[in-house]
Scaffold this motif. Structure first.
Motif, PDB file in Angstrom:
ATOM      1  N   SER A 341       1.721   2.312 -14.559  1.00  0.00           N
ATOM      2  CA  SER A 341       2.640   3.439 -14.445  1.00  0.00           C
ATOM      3  C   SER A 341       3.081   3.571 -12.998  1.00  0.00           C
ATOM      4  O   SER A 341       2.303   3.290 -12.089  1.00  0.00           O
ATOM      5  N   LEU A 342       4.283   4.057 -12.822  1.00  0.00           N
ATOM      6  CA  LEU A 342       4.731   4.306 -11.438  1.00  0.00           C
ATOM      7  C   LEU A 342       4.020   5.517 -10.858  1.00  0.00           C
ATOM      8  O   LEU A 342       3.719   5.571  -9.677  1.00  0.00           O
ATOM      9  N   THR A 343       3.763   6.503 -11.697  1.00  0.00           N
ATOM     10  CA  THR A 343       2.999   7.676 -11.260  1.00  0.00           C
ATOM     11  C   THR A 343       1.789   7.782 -12.166  1.00  0.00           C
ATOM     12  O   THR A 343       1.799   7.273 -13.286  1.00  0.00           O
ATOM     13  N   LYS A 344       0.738   8.445 -11.676  1.00  0.00           N
ATOM     14  CA  LYS A 344      -0.441   8.620 -12.522  1.00  0.00           C
ATOM     15  C   LYS A 344      -1.155   9.878 -12.078  1.00  0.00           C
ATOM     16  O   LYS A 344      -1.372  10.076 -10.877  1.00  0.00           O
ATOM     17  N   ARG A 345      -1.493  10.680 -13.038  1.00  0.00           N
ATOM     18  CA  ARG A 345      -2.205  11.916 -12.759  1.00  0.00           C
ATOM     19  C   ARG A 345      -3.475  11.607 -11.963  1.00  0.00           C
ATOM     20  O   ARG A 345      -4.184  10.655 -12.273  1.00  0.00           O
ATOM     21  N   ASP A 346      -3.754  12.376 -10.942  1.00  0.00           N
ATOM     22  CA  ASP A 346      -4.933  12.215 -10.082  1.00  0.00           C
ATOM     23  C   ASP A 346      -4.925  10.935  -9.239  1.00  0.00           C
ATOM     24  O   ASP A 346      -5.890  10.626  -8.566  1.00  0.00           O
ATOM     25  N   ASN A 348      -1.419   9.198  -8.018  1.00  0.00           N
ATOM     26  CA  ASN A 348      -0.245   9.484  -7.193  1.00  0.00           C
ATOM     27  C   ASN A 348       0.744  10.343  -7.972  1.00  0.00           C
ATOM     28  O   ASN A 348       1.215   9.960  -9.039  1.00  0.00           O
ATOM     29  N   GLY A 349       1.016  11.489  -7.446  1.00  0.00           N
ATOM     30  CA  GLY A 349       1.968  12.410  -8.075  1.00  0.00           C
ATOM     31  C   GLY A 349       3.376  12.168  -7.557  1.00  0.00           C
ATOM     32  O   GLY A 349       4.324  12.851  -7.943  1.00  0.00           O
ATOM     33  N   ALA A 350       3.502  11.199  -6.678  1.00  0.00           N
ATOM     34  CA  ALA A 350       4.835  10.878  -6.149  1.00  0.00           C
ATOM     35  C   ALA A 350       4.892   9.377  -5.935  1.00  0.00           C
ATOM     36  O   ALA A 350       3.870   8.713  -5.784  1.00  0.00           O
ATOM     37  N   VAL A 351       6.097   8.834  -5.968  1.00  0.00           N
ATOM     38  CA  VAL A 351       6.243   7.410  -5.710  1.00  0.00           C
ATOM     39  C   VAL A 351       7.471   7.259  -4.820  1.00  0.00           C
ATOM     40  O   VAL A 351       8.425   8.026  -4.930  1.00  0.00           O
ATOM     41  N   ARG A 352       7.400   6.306  -3.916  1.00  0.00           N
ATOM     42  CA  ARG A 352       8.553   6.150  -3.024  1.00  0.00           C
ATOM     43  C   ARG A 352       9.266   4.828  -3.267  1.00  0.00           C
ATOM     44  O   ARG A 352       8.622   3.799  -3.486  1.00  0.00           O
ATOM     45  N   PHE A 353      10.559   4.864  -3.222  1.00  0.00           N
ATOM     46  CA  PHE A 353      11.372   3.658  -3.277  1.00  0.00           C
ATOM     47  C   PHE A 353      11.814   3.367  -1.843  1.00  0.00           C
ATOM     48  O   PHE A 353      12.501   4.184  -1.232  1.00  0.00           O
ATOM     49  N   LEU A 354      11.393   2.233  -1.304  1.00  0.00           N
ATOM     50  CA  LEU A 354      11.710   1.902   0.083  1.00  0.00           C
ATOM     51  C   LEU A 354      12.478   0.598   0.134  1.00  0.00           C
ATOM     52  O   LEU A 354      12.336  -0.249  -0.740  1.00  0.00           O
ATOM     53  N   ALA A 377       4.168   2.803  -3.582  1.00  0.00           N
ATOM     54  CA  ALA A 377       5.559   2.642  -3.147  1.00  0.00           C
ATOM     55  C   ALA A 377       6.138   1.364  -3.739  1.00  0.00           C
ATOM     56  O   ALA A 377       5.436   0.369  -3.895  1.00  0.00           O
ATOM     57  N   ALA A 378       7.404   1.423  -4.094  1.00  0.00           N
ATOM     58  CA  ALA A 378       8.121   0.226  -4.549  1.00  0.00           C
ATOM     59  C   ALA A 378       8.996  -0.209  -3.389  1.00  0.00           C
ATOM     60  O   ALA A 378       9.873   0.538  -2.965  1.00  0.00           O
ATOM     61  N   ILE A 379       8.713  -1.384  -2.873  1.00  0.00           N
ATOM     62  CA  ILE A 379       9.463  -1.849  -1.706  1.00  0.00           C
ATOM     63  C   ILE A 379      10.463  -2.925  -2.136  1.00  0.00           C
ATOM     64  O   ILE A 379      10.083  -4.011  -2.583  1.00  0.00           O
ATOM     65  N   TYR A 380      11.736  -2.583  -2.044  1.00  0.00           N
ATOM     66  CA  TYR A 380      12.818  -3.502  -2.379  1.00  0.00           C
ATOM     67  C   TYR A 380      13.150  -4.331  -1.141  1.00  0.00           C
ATOM     68  O   TYR A 380      13.056  -3.854  -0.018  1.00  0.00           O
ATOM     69  N   MET A 381      13.606  -5.535  -1.354  1.00  0.00           N
ATOM     70  CA  MET A 381      14.041  -6.405  -0.254  1.00  0.00           C
ATOM     71  C   MET A 381      12.969  -6.501   0.824  1.00  0.00           C
ATOM     72  O   MET A 381      13.268  -6.474   2.019  1.00  0.00           O
ATOM     73  N   GLY A 382      11.712  -6.613   0.400  1.00  0.00           N
ATOM     74  CA  GLY A 382      10.629  -6.532   1.375  1.00  0.00           C
ATOM     75  C   GLY A 382      10.033  -7.867   1.792  1.00  0.00           C
ATOM     76  O   GLY A 382       9.195  -7.921   2.694  1.00  0.00           O
ATOM     77  N   LYS A 383      10.479  -8.971   1.135  1.00  0.00           N
ATOM     78  CA  LYS A 383       9.811 -10.262   1.364  1.00  0.00           C
ATOM     79  C   LYS A 383       9.777 -10.649   2.838  1.00  0.00           C
ATOM     80  O   LYS A 383       8.743 -11.003   3.379  1.00  0.00           O
ATOM     81  N   ARG A 384      10.932 -10.555   3.480  1.00  0.00           N
ATOM     82  CA  ARG A 384      10.990 -11.034   4.865  1.00  0.00           C
ATOM     83  C   ARG A 384      10.293 -10.106   5.836  1.00  0.00           C
ATOM     84  O   ARG A 384       9.928 -10.507   6.940  1.00  0.00           O
ATOM     85  N   ALA A 385      10.143  -8.842   5.423  1.00  0.00           N
ATOM     86  CA  ALA A 385       9.542  -7.869   6.339  1.00  0.00           C
ATOM     87  C   ALA A 385       8.035  -7.752   6.107  1.00  0.00           C
ATOM     88  O   ALA A 385       7.388  -6.868   6.662  1.00  0.00           O
ATOM     89  N   LEU A 442       3.298  -1.432  -3.568  1.00  0.00           N
ATOM     90  CA  LEU A 442       2.172  -1.087  -2.711  1.00  0.00           C
ATOM     91  C   LEU A 442       1.268  -0.120  -3.461  1.00  0.00           C
ATOM     92  O   LEU A 442       1.751   0.872  -4.015  1.00  0.00           O
ATOM     93  N   GLY A 443      -0.030  -0.444  -3.506  1.00  0.00           N
ATOM     94  CA  GLY A 443      -0.985   0.471  -4.130  1.00  0.00           C
ATOM     95  C   GLY A 443      -1.228   0.206  -5.600  1.00  0.00           C
ATOM     96  O   GLY A 443      -1.969   0.934  -6.246  1.00  0.00           O
ATOM     97  N   LEU A 444      -0.633  -0.847  -6.132  1.00  0.00           N
ATOM     98  CA  LEU A 444      -0.839  -1.161  -7.561  1.00  0.00           C
ATOM     99  C   LEU A 444      -1.239  -2.617  -7.739  1.00  0.00           C
ATOM    100  O   LEU A 444      -0.737  -3.492  -7.033  1.00  0.00           O
ATOM    101  N   SER A 445      -2.145  -2.862  -8.683  1.00  0.00           N
ATOM    102  CA  SER A 445      -2.398  -4.241  -9.098  1.00  0.00           C
ATOM    103  C   SER A 445      -2.186  -4.306 -10.602  1.00  0.00           C
ATOM    104  O   SER A 445      -2.168  -3.278 -11.267  1.00  0.00           O
TER     105      SER A 445
END
Ligand code: SAH
Length: 462
Positions: A341-346, A348-354, A377-385, A442-445
């Motif tokens: 899930s992008l969010t999960k009770r207890d 992360n109550g918020a998720v960021r798109f970066l 966090a979901a990081i778009y276009m993050g490979k090079r960074a 970030l933060g998910l497997s």
């Protein structure tokens, strides 16, 4: 393609069929629907064939054919259901310079007959090159169910009305008229008179109607799997005059655009060559001003890292109307791929798109926040960074074993997943050598891996 589908003109043509049993009957039922003259050769023939001959529908010759019987024919069917005899027929046909089909023998046939959905003059041919007759039958059954039995009638009456419809200017106005006929009035039309009346009423209405202005639909194309397009997106593609699309749009999705649509690739690539944004804005406006229905197709959701606002501003400045069709963003497709899930009770109550594209402008407090445990966090276009991201997170106190999952080509057949702890992320990502679009979570497997946490998990779905 080993076989190329074409429609042969039957006008003034002759077809020869050799055989008089079941296979012959099945083929003759199809061939009798055509305008061609039919010559049937068989020492013995089923009663139906005799009846057809008596009614003048075909010519029956109660003997084996000579090569000369094939000369000048368009096609030959070998339908005796006897390998040796059929092979002989095919040889005779070849000697006479005519293409031959041996019923149920793909390998030795010069052509094959497809499964046919018949709404004459609308006919649909379905072929699988012998790979899966079951599939051809299923597709045929599906289409038979979906297409009105009166479609042929609509098309026939419509065809005769084409000259009258030329009173409408060519292009969109004429197309709208026909689309109103087939899809608006069509389903309610019962017979030929009804169809004729509908055409006349519609033509009158369309001749009086004001011309439609150009319009822009900003359409989210989803992450790549065409089945993840919304119905609204499909409809927009179906009616588009012009489709302006990015590099990340898959060919399968472009295939769905209306055949006559002008397709314009503005191939924006994160770091590579691309059409300047100003040119794209100008292109959109120019086509809409000429009265076109423009679809601006953007990968994922058009409102996520898509420079949408600049294009909307350009439309507004030019007085061009627009609307947005939302799509499935890469973050949604990516969590779906790993069963999370992008969010999960207890957790992360918020998720960021970066975006990894301009992270250098991030303030320290952003990084401190992101470095906290359980942050997602979901990081778009993050490979090079990736090195920069890792460095900042660790510097701001992120745990070295913070899970990160990178999903390449989410939702597509070549989807791959890399799960790595933050401390080895840059090395693991380099080793995986992803070259398609990739999203970093970030933060998910992956749900299956979250217990074991292997450092590298690659998965090919294809
Ligand atoms: N509007 C898009 C994002 C455009 S930015 C959306 O909503 O998804 C382009 C970035 O999106 C890529 O660099 C990649 O990080 C991500 N992306 C797009 N399609 C993707 C896919 N099928 N799989 C993984 N990431 C994807």
């Amino acid at each position: 393609m080993k076989h190329f589908p074409v429609y042969l003109s039957m006008t003034g043509q002759r077809i020869v069929l050799v055989g008089g049993g079941d296979a012959a009957l099945a083929k003759l039922r199809l061939l009798l629907k055509t305008e061609a003259t039919l010559d049937v050769f068989s020492v013995e023939a089923a009663p139906e064939i005799h009846d057809w001959a008596e009614n003048g529908k075909l010519r029956l010759h109660l003997r084996t054919p000579e090569t000369s019987d094939f000369r000048g024919a368009l096609l030959v069917y070998a339908a005796e259901e006897d390998d040796a005899k059929d092979a002989h027929t095919a040889q005779q046909a070849q000697a006479a310079g005519v293409l031959a089909n041996i019923v149920d023998n793909l390998a030795d046939s010069a052509f094959i007959t497809p499964a046919i959905v018949d709404r004459d003059p609308v006919t649909i041919a379905i072929g699988t090159e012998g790979a899966a007759p079951v599939l051809a039958r299923a597709i045929k059954a599906d289409l038979e169910e979906r297409l009105s039995p009166r479609l042929g009638l609509l098309a026939r009456v419509g065809k005769a009305f084409r000259a009258a419809a030329d009173a409408l200017p060519m292009g969109r106005r004429r197309r709208d008229f026909w689309s109103d006929y087939y899809f608006g009035a069509g389903p309610r039309i019962a017979d030929e008179n009804g169809a004729q009346a509908a055409l006349e009423t519609l033509l009158d209405k369309h001749l009086k109607a004001d011309t439609r202005d150009g319009h822009v639909a900003f359409v989210g194309a989803g992450p790549g799997d065409p089945e993840l397009l919304t119905l609204k997106a499909r409809k927009a593609l179906d009616t588009a005059d012009v489709v302006i699309y990015d590099r990340l749009i898959t060919p399968e999705i472009l295939e769905l655009a209306r055949r006559e649509a002008t397709m314009i690739d503005v191939g924006k690539e994160a770091y590579g060559p691309s059409t300047p944004q100003g040119d794209i804005n100008a292109l959109i406006v120019e086509h809409a001003r000429q009265g076109a229905q423009v679809v601006r197709l953007k990968s994922g959701d058009a409102t996520v890292f898509g420079r949408l606002d600049e294009e909307i501003d350009a439309c507004d400045a030019a007085g061009v109307t627009w609307h947005i069709v939302p799509g499935i963003t890469a973050a949604s497709a990516s969590v779906a791929a790993i069963g999370q899930s992008l969010t999960k009770r207890d957790r992360n109550g918020a998720v960021r798109f970066l975006t990894g594209h301009d992270m250098k402008g991030f303030a320290d407090h952003d990084w401190r926040q992101l470095a906290r445990r359980n942050e997602v966090a979901a990081i778009y276009m993050g490979k090079r960074a990736v090195r920069f991201i890792q460095g900042r997170l660790l510097m701001h106190g992120a745990a070295p074993d913070t899970p990160v999952t990178v999903i390449e080509n989410a939702s597509r057949a070549n989807q791959r997943v890399l799960n790595a702890p933050l401390h080895s992320l840059p090395a693991d990502l380099a080793a995986a050598a992803f070259d398609g679009p990739a999203l970093m979570l970030l933060g998910l497997s992956p749900r299956a891996a979250s217990a074991a946490l292997p450092s590298l998990l690659e998965q090919e779905l294809a």
